[in-house]
Design an enzyme around this catalytic site. Structure first.
Site, PDB file in Angstrom:
ATOM      1  N   LYS A  45       0.813  -1.224   0.000  1.00 37.18           N
ATOM      2  CA  LYS A  45       0.000   0.000   0.000  1.00 37.18           C
ATOM      3  C   LYS A  45       0.843   1.268   0.000  1.00 37.18           C
ATOM      4  CE  LYS A  45      -0.515   0.473   5.018  1.00 37.18           C
ATOM      5  NZ  LYS A  45      -1.444   0.576   6.150  1.00 37.18           N
ATOM      6  N   VAL A 188      16.288  -0.627  21.639  1.00 35.35           N
ATOM      7  CA  VAL A 188      17.099  -0.314  20.458  1.00 35.35           C
ATOM      8  C   VAL A 188      16.741   1.048  19.866  1.00 35.35           C
ATOM      9  CG1 VAL A 188      17.623  -1.017  18.097  1.00 35.35           C
ATOM     10  CG2 VAL A 188      17.501  -2.740  19.904  1.00 35.35           C
ATOM     11  N   HIS A 445      45.924  -8.326  12.319  1.00 32.70           N
ATOM     12  CA  HIS A 445      46.346  -7.349  13.329  1.00 32.70           C
ATOM     13  C   HIS A 445      46.807  -6.064  12.641  1.00 32.70           C
ATOM     14  CE1 HIS A 445      48.248  -5.739  16.941  1.00 32.70           C
ATOM     15  NE2 HIS A 445      49.331  -5.479  16.207  1.00 32.70           N
TER      16      HIS A 445
END
Length: 468
Positions: A45, A188, A445
């Site tokens: 819609k 959240v 790293h």
């Protein structure tokens, strides 16, 4: 109609699958079903992409990134870079945000058309267990998928006026940064807007009735976020519920159940989202409901054999990627494949505030309930020992939850860019990895991903950049 067939001139057509709702769950089902050779009609819609693309995931993360850029401008001197911060241009922020949405929207429209999905614009109504009516036209399907999504919720007696008392939909299109804001809800949605608005320069207070921010996360993650918010100057009140709100001369006053009062320019109601299921013909067609949600089994089948349901409409995690997974599973089931049900504990969860909160699997409390307190081992790796975290000037932790002498059943992370680390975390959980198996993998790293590797090294009994 875009793509597919001219249904208006072929009223006898019966589709293999008619989908009501073109959000994450609905369009994922349409794309996968069409890929598998099913004839699909997709009805929406509003706009293809639904809440996530237009009023949720994408726009909120764009605002959060704009806030991150603002913070970096303010703090650049810490890195030896001279900049000046002149303020927030909300028109410019919206132009950036809307540009992101527009690009994704056009791409999604192209995808749906390329898969020959019959796309129908209009408000649909479930007219029978095998049909949906839109704009006076009936679309028959051997199977119907309900995916009508959700809308922001409010509380009894608290009216969202789209001006002073607003929803997340309103907050995404505000033409200004509020000087002050009260955010009702520390989940959240609430903490993400708190983070973005603070970065934009607003004075923010979060009201959460439960005892912690992001209360569904592991308690350690909640406490780390609360510590970070205090450091950022984001205020919050925990453990007391909302009582009432009233207008003041220039804003809103909120009163809590214990009588405490807070005043601000706007009140953002961020208490969650409720399913869109009323007046759509669901109950009349015999679809079982519970508190507005459509009830389903593990394969997203409803109480009516010809009808399935996915996404925010059903009582599972309200996350776009959960909708994707549920939609794909339904499409594959209808195509005769044998898909596995979604393991909701194994779904990655990310809160994109600053710092980010990411997790997968069980919290420590959930693990103790499932396996017994004496069977659960936890380990925390502080990001102070991670080189990339030092470079980014971020703090936080990686917490692992393990069944003693067994697999890691929970990974919980707080810190910059932790949302990007959760992909490896979900593999660790879903493949039931042992700490020693993860420990033997080499992590680049210096990276934030190293923190996961270091945590597993420590849990395997051979810590490197952390103390025994």
């Amino acid at each position: 109609m875009h793509g597919g067939r001219d249904v208006a001139n072929d009223a006898s057509t019966v589709f293999d699958l008619v989908i009501l709702g073109g959000g994450s769950g609905g369009y994922a089902a349409a794309l996968r079903a069409a890929q598998l050779g099913l004839d699909v009609a997709l009805i929406e819609k509003d706009k293809l992409g639904g809440t996530c693309l237009h009023r949720g995931c994408i726009p909120t993360k764009a605002l959060l990134h704009a806030g991150e850029v603002a913070d970096q401008s303010r703090e650049s001197a810490e890195f030896g870079v001279k900049t000046s911060f002149e303020g927030i241009d909300m028109a410019g922020v919206h132009k950036y945000k809307d540009g992101v949405i527009s690009g994704l929207y056009k791409g999604l429209q192209g995808l749906v058309a390329s898969r020959k999905v019959t796309y129908v614009e209009g408000s649909g109504y479930l007219s029978s267990p095998t049909s949906v009516e839109v704009n006076g036209q009936r679309y028959e399907g051997r199977h119907i998928l309900l995916a009508t999504g959700s809308v922001p919720k409010t509380l009894p007696g608290l009216t969202i006026d789209n001006d002073r008392v607003i929803s997340s939909d309103d907050a995404l299109v505000m033409d200004r940064v509020p000087k002050s804001a009260i955010i009702l809800g520390g989940g959240v949605i609430g903490v993400e807007f708190a983070s973005a608005w603070k970065s934009f320069g607003a004075d923010v207070t979060v009201i959460e009735g439960l005892k912690h921010l992001v209360p569904v996360e592991d308690e350690n993650s909640s406490k780390l976020l609360e510590r970070a918010f205090r450091k950022r100057g984001i205020k919050f009140n925990l453990g007391t519920f909302f009582d009432r709100a009233e207008y003041t001369d220039d804003g809103v006053k909120v009163t809590l159940a214990d009588g405490k009062e807070y005043e601000a320019e706007v009140l953002l109601v961020a208490i969650g989202r409720g399913p869109v299921s009323q007046n759509l013909g669901y109950e009349e067609a015999g679809v079982a409901m519970d508190r507005g949600f459509v009830t389903v089994d593990e394969y997203c089948r409803t109480s009516v054999p010809t009808i399935s349901a996915v996404g925010d409409l059903i009582p599972t995690l309200q996350l776009a990627h959960v909708g994707f997974a549920e939609g794909i599973m339904v499409a594959e089931r209808l195509a005769g494949l044998n898909p596995v049900p979604v393991d909701y504990a194994g779904v990655p969860r990310v809160t994109y505030c600053n710092p980010e909160v990411a997790s997968v699997g069980l919290t420590e409390e959930q693990a103790k309930e499932r396996y017994g307190a004496d069977k659960v081992v936890t380990l925390k790796y502080n990001l102070a020992g991670n080189g990339k975290s030092k470079i980014l000037k971020t703090s936080g932790e990686v917490k692992l939850v393990q069944v003693r002498d067994g697999a890691v059943v929970g990974v919980h992370m707080v810190g910059d860019r932790m949302g990007e680390q959760v992909a490896e975390a979900q593999l660790i959980y879903n493949w039931e990895a042992l700490p020693a198996e993860v420990a033997q993998l080499i992590h680049a790293h210096p990276t934030q991903t190293e923190a996961l590797g270091e945590a597993h090294l420590a849990l395997a009994g051979k810590p490197l950049h952390s103390h025994d």
